[in-house]
Every structure is written in structure tokens, then in C-alpha cells.
Design a protein around this motif. Structure first.
Motif, PDB file in Angstrom:
ATOM      1  N   SER A 166       0.828  -1.208   0.000  1.00 34.76           N
ATOM      2  CA  SER A 166       0.000   0.000   0.000  1.00 34.76           C
ATOM      3  C   SER A 166       0.861   1.256   0.000  1.00 34.76           C
ATOM      4  N   ARG A 167       2.086   1.152  -0.539  1.00 34.23           N
ATOM      5  CA  ARG A 167       3.003   2.287  -0.407  1.00 34.23           C
ATOM      6  C   ARG A 167       2.507   3.534  -1.122  1.00 34.23           C
ATOM      7  N   THR A 168       1.795   3.381  -2.236  1.00 33.46           N
ATOM      8  CA  THR A 168       1.293   4.561  -2.946  1.00 33.46           C
ATOM      9  C   THR A 168       0.318   5.334  -2.074  1.00 33.46           C
ATOM     10  N   MET A 169      -0.618   4.634  -1.446  1.00 37.97           N
ATOM     11  CA  MET A 169      -1.584   5.288  -0.576  1.00 37.97           C
ATOM     12  C   MET A 169      -0.904   5.975   0.601  1.00 37.97           C
ATOM     13  N   LEU A 170       0.037   5.278   1.234  1.00 48.87           N
ATOM     14  CA  LEU A 170       0.696   5.834   2.415  1.00 48.87           C
ATOM     15  C   LEU A 170       1.558   7.042   2.050  1.00 48.87           C
ATOM     16  N   GLU A 171       2.199   7.002   0.902  1.00 52.18           N
ATOM     17  CA  GLU A 171       3.004   8.141   0.478  1.00 52.18           C
ATOM     18  C   GLU A 171       2.127   9.318   0.059  1.00 52.18           C
ATOM     19  N   GLN A 172       0.938   9.029  -0.467  1.00 52.83           N
ATOM     20  CA  GLN A 172      -0.007  10.109  -0.761  1.00 52.83           C
ATOM     21  C   GLN A 172      -0.419  10.823   0.527  1.00 52.83           C
ATOM     22  N   ILE A 173      -0.665  10.060   1.578  1.00 54.98           N
ATOM     23  CA  ILE A 173      -1.032  10.670   2.859  1.00 54.98           C
ATOM     24  C   ILE A 173       0.102  11.553   3.369  1.00 54.98           C
ATOM     25  N   ASN A 174       1.330  11.052   3.298  1.00 49.94           N
ATOM     26  CA  ASN A 174       2.463  11.839   3.784  1.00 49.94           C
ATOM     27  C   ASN A 174       2.704  13.079   2.930  1.00 49.94           C
ATOM     28  N   GLU A 175       2.416  12.993   1.637  1.00 50.44           N
ATOM     29  CA  GLU A 175       2.523  14.176   0.784  1.00 50.44           C
ATOM     30  C   GLU A 175       1.462  15.211   1.155  1.00 50.44           C
ATOM     31  N   LEU A 176       0.259  14.767   1.465  1.00 45.38           N
ATOM     32  CA  LEU A 176      -0.783  15.685   1.917  1.00 45.38           C
ATOM     33  C   LEU A 176      -0.374  16.358   3.230  1.00 45.38           C
ATOM     34  N   LYS A 177       0.253  15.606   4.124  1.00 47.72           N
ATOM     35  CA  LYS A 177       0.740  16.198   5.376  1.00 47.72           C
ATOM     36  C   LYS A 177       1.801  17.263   5.096  1.00 47.72           C
ATOM     37  N   ARG A 178       2.685  16.974   4.141  1.00 46.84           N
ATOM     38  CA  ARG A 178       3.727  17.949   3.797  1.00 46.84           C
ATOM     39  C   ARG A 178       3.113  19.225   3.240  1.00 46.84           C
ATOM     40  N   ILE A 179       2.146  19.083   2.343  1.00 49.79           N
ATOM     41  CA  ILE A 179       1.501  20.250   1.741  1.00 49.79           C
ATOM     42  C   ILE A 179       0.795  21.078   2.814  1.00 49.79           C
ATOM     43  N   ALA A 180       0.072  20.402   3.708  1.00 52.70           N
ATOM     44  CA  ALA A 180      -0.679  21.113   4.745  1.00 52.70           C
ATOM     45  C   ALA A 180       0.231  21.889   5.686  1.00 52.70           C
ATOM     46  N   ALA A 181       1.485  21.430   5.844  1.00 58.78           N
ATOM     47  CA  ALA A 181       2.409  22.072   6.791  1.00 58.78           C
ATOM     48  C   ALA A 181       3.365  23.050   6.117  1.00 58.78           C
ATOM     49  N   ASP A 182       3.299  23.183   4.791  1.00 54.38           N
ATOM     50  CA  ASP A 182       4.269  23.994   4.052  1.00 54.38           C
ATOM     51  C   ASP A 182       3.825  25.452   4.000  1.00 54.38           C
ATOM     52  N   ASP A 183       4.576  26.324   4.669  1.00 55.73           N
ATOM     53  CA  ASP A 183       4.236  27.753   4.710  1.00 55.73           C
ATOM     54  C   ASP A 183       4.337  28.407   3.331  1.00 55.73           C
ATOM     55  N   ASP A 184       5.079  27.810   2.418  1.00 57.95           N
ATOM     56  CA  ASP A 184       5.241  28.392   1.084  1.00 57.95           C
ATOM     57  C   ASP A 184       4.099  28.033   0.137  1.00 57.95           C
ATOM     58  N   GLU A 185       3.241  27.118   0.559  1.00 56.09           N
ATOM     59  CA  GLU A 185       2.116  26.738  -0.284  1.00 56.09           C
ATOM     60  C   GLU A 185       1.018  27.801  -0.242  1.00 56.09           C
ATOM     61  N   ASP A 186       0.201  27.821  -1.268  1.00 56.99           N
ATOM     62  CA  ASP A 186      -0.969  28.685  -1.300  1.00 56.99           C
ATOM     63  C   ASP A 186      -1.876  28.342  -0.105  1.00 56.99           C
ATOM     64  N   PRO A 187      -2.369  29.349   0.629  1.00 59.55           N
ATOM     65  CA  PRO A 187      -3.205  29.084   1.819  1.00 59.55           C
ATOM     66  C   PRO A 187      -4.421  28.213   1.511  1.00 59.55           C
ATOM     67  N   TYR A 188      -5.046  28.450   0.350  1.00 55.18           N
ATOM     68  CA  TYR A 188      -6.204  27.628  -0.018  1.00 55.18           C
ATOM     69  C   TYR A 188      -5.797  26.167  -0.185  1.00 55.18           C
ATOM     70  N   VAL A 189      -4.650  25.929  -0.812  1.00 56.90           N
ATOM     71  CA  VAL A 189      -4.189  24.554  -1.033  1.00 56.90           C
ATOM     72  C   VAL A 189      -3.869  23.887   0.299  1.00 56.90           C
ATOM     73  N   ARG A 190      -3.217  24.628   1.188  1.00 63.43           N
ATOM     74  CA  ARG A 190      -2.917  24.076   2.517  1.00 63.43           C
ATOM     75  C   ARG A 190      -4.196  23.685   3.251  1.00 63.43           C
ATOM     76  N   GLN A 191      -5.198  24.548   3.198  1.00 74.05           N
ATOM     77  CA  GLN A 191      -6.468  24.268   3.849  1.00 74.05           C
ATOM     78  C   GLN A 191      -7.138  23.049   3.220  1.00 74.05           C
ATOM     79  N   HIS A 192      -7.076  22.981   1.908  1.00 72.92           N
ATOM     80  CA  HIS A 192      -7.648  21.837   1.182  1.00 72.92           C
ATOM     81  C   HIS A 192      -6.974  20.541   1.635  1.00 72.92           C
ATOM     82  N   ALA A 193      -5.647  20.560   1.759  1.00 75.35           N
ATOM     83  CA  ALA A 193      -4.914  19.367   2.191  1.00 75.35           C
ATOM     84  C   ALA A 193      -5.268  18.986   3.626  1.00 75.35           C
ATOM     85  N   ALA A 194      -5.371  19.992   4.501  1.00 73.17           N
ATOM     86  CA  ALA A 194      -5.711  19.729   5.903  1.00 73.17           C
ATOM     87  C   ALA A 194      -7.101  19.096   6.020  1.00 73.17           C
TER      88      ALA A 194
END
Length: 255
Positions: A166-194
């Protein structure tokens, strides 16, 4: 005979929690009631250094009840980090299923530990091979990111956590966590990921939400290129055309 030995009384506040992947204890009331009624039927297990391996919910319940001591089961031979993480995995996946975000966190650590373990074994083999004739030889090129060892570590970690590849699913989750925590991301995208992380942790549906967040991320990047005054005009025009295409797409997967 079972491995380890029982200690009848050990101070609760001297048990080291280490890193626990379970963040959600769910309802402890039933467990507290059971302990009060029948006593502690299954003592927590710890390493020889008193680091907790199994029984995190039982320890939490005893603390809620005001207990100061507990019987413990001391397990020898759980000293290196990989063995410890696997022991924690066994407790937390077999006793009570981890939520998707907890699975992804455990997967990330196991992946790194499996990779380190593979590198150690590879180095030991190379050392033995290179010194058989009295001199060390240069090592062959490393597999590097995405190589055979990396893929094997990811597969091993995924199967250890979920019982399947299930590595694809688990890595997708970790990528979403990275996006949600990234201050350089668009605020809307961060909120969407969270929001996606909160929702997938409840129903386990990952891929559709991941694709939607990535589409939003790419759309935000195109918007920046299309609107920033320093962007060369040909790039601005190309970004604007791509935005039109994305806007017309039927869904996030098409986008």
C-alpha cells in the motif's frame, strides 16, 4: 516458556513512552471499567530499558484511574530501533487498527529503518568480499533514490503496516501532510490538504482526495505564473491557456 519476565510492581511514571504512533485512544471508559472490575489481566510490555512496547491504552487507563504502580512484562532483546518499532507496530496494528494518518507515520519511519538496515547489511557484505584477498575494494554504485533497495524498503514498510503493498496510498497521505504544513504553499491549497487529511482519517478514502489537492496545487502554481508581473509573457500566456483547460475539466482526476 515465554520470553521475558514479570515484575509485579513498577512505577507508572518511570515507564518511558518513546514514540507512539497511536494518537487517538478512542473511548477509555470501557477499559477503565474493566480494569476496576477485574484488575489488569494483561500487563504492559516494556524493553529492558523500560521503554513501552505494548499497552499504551492500558497505561493511559491506569493513569486516569490514579494508579501509581503496575505489573509489567520485561521483554529482552528489543534494543535496536527497528526491532522496537516493529514491536510497537505489532501491538498497535494487531490490538486495534491504526488510523490512516497513524499508518502513514509508522510507514515513513519503517521505510527509513528498513533502508538503513539494508545499507548496513550491504556494507558488511562488501567489506567481507573486499577483504578476502587482503585488501578493500571500492564499493559498487549505490541504488540511490528510487533504486532497488529503496523500492524494497518501501514495499517492506507498507506490508509491515497494512499487510499489503500500500506504499502509494501511504506516500499520498504523507505528501498531503507535507503540503498542509508547508508555509510556502498557497493558503487555499494548505487548507484543502488539511481538510482532506481529516476526512480520509475517518473513511480511509485517499486517492481521490489526493488527486483533488494536487490539482488545486497545480492550479495555484499556474495562477501565480499567469498573474505575476515578472513572469515572461510567453509563460504567462501558456499558464493562462492551461488554466482554461483545467477550469473546463470535468473533475479532479481529469485535471
Amino acid at each position: 516458556m515465554a520470553r521475558g519476565h514479570l515484575v509485579l510492581e513498577h512505577a507508572l511514571d518511570q515507564i518511558q513512552r518513546g514514540h507512539q504512533y497511536r494518537k487517538d485512544f478512542d473511548d477509555l471508559d470501557g477499559l477503565c471499567e474493566s480494569i476496576q472490575r477485574f484488575g489488569l489481566l494483561n500487563p504492559p510490555a516494556v524493553t529492558e530499558g523500560f521503554v513501552l512496547i505494548t499497552g499504551l491504552r492500558r497505561v493511559a487507563a491506569m493513569e486516569r484511574l490514579g494508579w501509581r504502580v503496575t505489573p509489567i512484562w520485561i521483554v529482552p532483546g528489543v534494543s535496536d530501533k527497528l526491532s522496537y518499532v516493529l514491536a510497537v507496530r505489532d501491538e498497535q496494528t494487531l490490538q486495534k487498527a491504526l488510523k490512516p494518518i497513524e499508518q502513514a507515520e509508522l510507514y515513513e519511519e519503517l521505510k527509513a529503518l528498513y533502508a538503513e538496515d539494508a545499507e548496513r547489511r550491504k556494507a558488511a557484505t562488501q567489506f567481507r568480499t573486499g577483504t578476502e584477498d587482503g585488501g578493500a575494494e571500492s564499493a559498487p554504485p549505490s541504488d540511490g533514490p528510487g533504486g532497488g533497495n529503496d523500492r524494497k524498503s518501501r514495499v517492506q514498510a507498507a506490508r509491515a503496516v497494512t499487510g499489503r503493498d500500500s506504499r502509494t496510498m501511504l506516500e499520498q497521505i504523507n505528501e498531503l501532510k507535507r503540503i498542509a504544513a508547508d508555509d510556502d504553499e498557497d493558503p487555499y491549497v494548505r487548507q484543502h490538504a488539511a481538510e482532506a487529511l481529516i476526512e480520509l482519517n475517518q473513511d480511509g478514502k485517499v486517492n481521490g482526495r489526493f488527486q483533488a489537492v494536487k490539482a488545486a496545487q497545480h492550479t495555484a502554481a499556474l495562477n501565480r505564473m499567469a498573474q505575476h508581473p515578472d513572469t515572461p509573457e510567453p509563460v504567462r500566456d501558456a499558464a493562462a491557456r492551461e488554466l482554461e483547460t483545467l477550469t473546463a475539466a470535468a473533475g479532479s482526476a481529469d485535471a
